[in-house]
Scaffold this motif. Structure first.
Motif, PDB file in Angstrom:
ATOM      1  N   SER A 108      93.090 -43.400  23.907  1.00  0.00           N
ATOM      2  CA  SER A 108      93.745 -43.790  25.151  1.00  0.00           C
ATOM      3  C   SER A 108      93.462 -42.751  26.227  1.00  0.00           C
ATOM      4  O   SER A 108      93.313 -41.563  25.934  1.00  0.00           O
ATOM      5  N   TYR A 132      87.887 -47.079  26.201  1.00  0.00           N
ATOM      6  CA  TYR A 132      89.196 -46.455  26.009  1.00  0.00           C
ATOM      7  C   TYR A 132      90.305 -47.427  26.415  1.00  0.00           C
ATOM      8  O   TYR A 132      90.100 -48.289  27.280  1.00  0.00           O
ATOM      9  N   ASP A 133      91.471 -47.264  25.807  1.00  0.00           N
ATOM     10  CA  ASP A 133      92.635 -48.023  26.246  1.00  0.00           C
ATOM     11  C   ASP A 133      93.207 -47.365  27.500  1.00  0.00           C
ATOM     12  O   ASP A 133      93.325 -46.133  27.576  1.00  0.00           O
ATOM     13  N   HIS A 154      95.659 -45.856  29.710  1.00  0.00           N
ATOM     14  CA  HIS A 154      96.980 -45.229  29.539  1.00  0.00           C
ATOM     15  C   HIS A 154      97.419 -44.547  30.830  1.00  0.00           C
ATOM     16  O   HIS A 154      98.100 -43.517  30.817  1.00  0.00           O
ATOM     17  N   TRP A 163     103.754 -44.382  25.707  1.00  0.00           N
ATOM     18  CA  TRP A 163     103.446 -44.802  24.339  1.00  0.00           C
ATOM     19  C   TRP A 163     104.617 -45.556  23.710  1.00  0.00           C
ATOM     20  O   TRP A 163     104.420 -46.509  22.954  1.00  0.00           O
ATOM     21  N   ARG A 183      98.409 -51.379  19.681  1.00  0.00           N
ATOM     22  CA  ARG A 183      97.186 -50.585  19.637  1.00  0.00           C
ATOM     23  C   ARG A 183      96.873 -50.100  18.232  1.00  0.00           C
ATOM     24  O   ARG A 183      95.716 -49.808  17.914  1.00  0.00           O
ATOM     25  N   THR A 196      95.186 -39.245  22.676  1.00  0.00           N
ATOM     26  CA  THR A 196      95.461 -39.549  24.073  1.00  0.00           C
ATOM     27  C   THR A 196      94.845 -38.448  24.939  1.00  0.00           C
ATOM     28  O   THR A 196      95.115 -37.270  24.726  1.00  0.00           O
TER      29      THR A 196
END
Length: 416
Positions: A35, A65-66, A68, A112, A129, A163
Motif C-alpha cells: 500500500s 500498489y493499493d 492508501h 487501515w 486487501r 505500507t
C-alpha cells in the motif's frame, strides 16, 4: 477490547475472493499488494509551477500498489526548517518533523482499520486487501484459535507492514537557458583556438548541440521512500491499548484522544532516488506545451518509482503473468525493464487450516530482447520518440524467456 477478542472479531468477519487458478482470466487475479501514500514537498517558484503541480496531482496512481492516500497531498518545508542551502540529505530531518507533527503514521494506521469519527475501528479493509478466504471463517468457532492468531499475524505483517510513503521534491526547468549557457561556454572556448578551420568546426558543433537541446523542458525529482513500522510490539500495543469498537465501554473520547496523541506509530526511512526526464522535441509539433508538461512529470514519477523498486527489495512489487505460453506480463519500459532482467515466478497457495497465503517459487524467467512493451504514459496521445516521431508497436505485454509450466495469474517479482 482485549487482544484475544480482537482476534475473534477478525477471524469471524474476514472474507474475500480466492486466488486465481490455471486458466482463470488474469484480469480477475487478486493478490496481496503493498500500500502506498504519496506526498509532494512544496517548492518555491519555478517555470510552469502551477502546471507542474497540477500534472503531479493528476498523474495516474502507481497501479502496482493499493492506494492508501490519507488526504495529506503536500506540505510546506519552510515551516519545518528549510533554508535556501538545504541539501537533499538535509531534507530528511525536515520530512521526519513533518511526519511527527502531522501524525502521518497514526493516520495511515487509522485508514487501515477504517477509523470512524468517534474513534472506532473495524477490519473490513484488512479483510479486503488480505484476501482472506471466506471458507476459512466457516470452520472457526467463536473462540480465537492459534490459527486465527496466525492469520492475523500474516495479514498484519504482509499488509500493514508493507505500507509505504513516497515524499517527492520536484523542479521543472526550461531547457533553452541551460542549452544557451552551454553553447556560450563552448563558443568562448572555441574562439581561443588559433586554427580557423578547427575553430569554426567547434562553433558549428556547439550550435548544433544547442539546437538539439534547447526545446522543451526537464523535470528533476528527488523521492524519499519510507515504510510504516509494524512489528509485534507495535501491533500488540495497538490492539491492547488503542483498539475501540462498538463493544468498547468506558470513556471513548479519552481513548480516542490517546490514539491521536500517541507516538507509538513511526515511519522508517528506506532510502531515496533521483530522476531527471528530458523532453527535448519541438513544441511546434504534435504536442502542446501542457501535454509535454503532463508527459514529462508523469514519466519522471514513473522513473523514480522504477529506480526505488530496483534498488530496494522491500519495495519490489509482484505482478501477475498475463499469459503462460508465451510467458508475458503487463509491465514494460515504464517499470524500467531491460533485456535480460530476471524474475522469479511465484504461485500463491492457501493453507486450508489457517487461511494463510504463502508464495512458493516455481522457477525463474528473464526479459526477452526486443520484446519489451512500451507502456509509458502518453496522456491518450500517440507514443512518440524524443524526435517527435510516432512509435508504432503491436506489443501489448512484455515477453519473457524461461523453462517451466506457467499459467496466467502466477506472480512474478524481479530479482535483479
Amino acid at each position: 477490547m482485549k487482544f484475544k477478542q480482537v482476534l475473534v472479531a477478525m477471524v469471524l468477519i474476514a472474507s474475500s475472493s480466492s486466488f486465481a487458478q490455471a486458466g482463470k482470466d488474469v484480469n480477475d487475479v487478486k493478490y496481496r499488494r503493498s500500500s502506498l501514500h504519496t506526498i509532494l514537498i512544496e517548492s518555491d517558484n519555478f517555470p510552469k509551477k502551477d502546471q507542474v503541480i497540477g500534472a503531479y496531482y493528476n498523474a495516474p496512481f502507481p497501479d502496482k500498489y493499493d492506494n492508501h492516500r490519507i488526504g495529506e497531498k503536500s506540505f510546506d518545508p519552510k515551516k519545518y526548517g528549510l533554508t535556501d542551502n538545504t541539501s537533499d540529505e538535509k531534507m530528511i530531518p525536515i520530512i521526519n518533523k513533518y511526519f511527527s507533527d502531522s501524525k502521518i503514521a497514526n493516520k495511515l494506521v487509522a485508514k487501515w482499520f477504517n477509523r470512524k469519527a468517534n474513534g472506532t475501528f473495524d477490519i473490513s479493509l484488512v479483510s479486503e486487501r488480505g484476501l482472506i478466504n471466506a471458507s476459512f471463517t466457516d470452520i472457526k468457532t467463536a473462540e480465537a484459535s492459534s490459527e486465527g492468531k496466525a492469520l492475523l499475524q500474516s495479514a498484519g505483517l504482509e499488509l500493514i507492514g508493507n505500507t509505504f510513503v513516497v515524499v517527492s521534491k520536484m523542479k521543472f526547468i526550461e531547457n533553452e537557458p541551460v542549452a544557451r549557457a552551454t553553447r556560450e561556454a563552448a563558443i568562448l572556448a572555441a574562439n581561443k583556438l588559433t586554427i580557423p578551420l578547427i575553430r569554426n568546426k567547434a562553433i558549428d558543433v556547439a550550435d548544433k548541440a544547442y539546437d538539439r537541446a534547447k526545446e522543451g523542458y526537464s523535470v528533476w525529482t528527488t523521492s524519499y521512500l519510507y515504510k510504516l513500522k509494524w512489528d509485534d510490539a507495535t501491533s500488540n500495543t495497538f490492539y491492547q491499548d488503542y483498539w475501540i469498537d462498538s463493544s468498547t465501554t468506558g470513556n471513548l473520547a479519552e481513548k480516542k484522544s490517546k490514539f491521536d496523541k500517541s507516538d507509538l506509530f513511526q515511519l522508517e526511512l528506506i532510502g531515496s532516488e533521483n530522476s531527471t526526464s528530458l523532453v527535448t522535441f519541438s513544441l511546434n509539433g504534435k504536442r502542446t506545451e501542457n501535454q509535454i508538461i503532463n508527459l514529462a512529470v508523469t514519466r519522471n514519477i514513473d522513473n523514480v518509482y522504477a529506480k526505488l523498486q530496483k534498488k530496494y527489495d522491500v519495495f519490489k512489487t509482484k505482478v501477475p503473468l498475463f499469459t503462460g505460453n508465451p510467458i508475458t506480463a503487463k509491465i514494460g519500459i515504464k517499470e524500467g525493464l531491460e533485456a535480460g532482467d530476471k524474475f522469479e515466478v511465484l504461485e500463491a497457495n492457501m493453507d486450508p487450516k489457517t487461511g494463510i497465503i504463502e508464495y512458493k517459487r516455481k522457477g525463474t524467467i528473464k526479459v526477452s530482447k526486443n520484446r519489451i512493451w512500451d507502456n509509458r504514459y502518453t496522456g491518450g496521445l500517440p507514443l512518440l520518440d524524443d524526435d517527435g516521431n510516432e512509435i508504432n508497436s503491436a506489443l501489448e505485454a512484455t515477453t519473457f524467456e524461461g523453462g517451466g509450466k506457467y499459467f496466467p495469474g502466477m506472480l512474478i517479482r524481479q530479482i535483479n
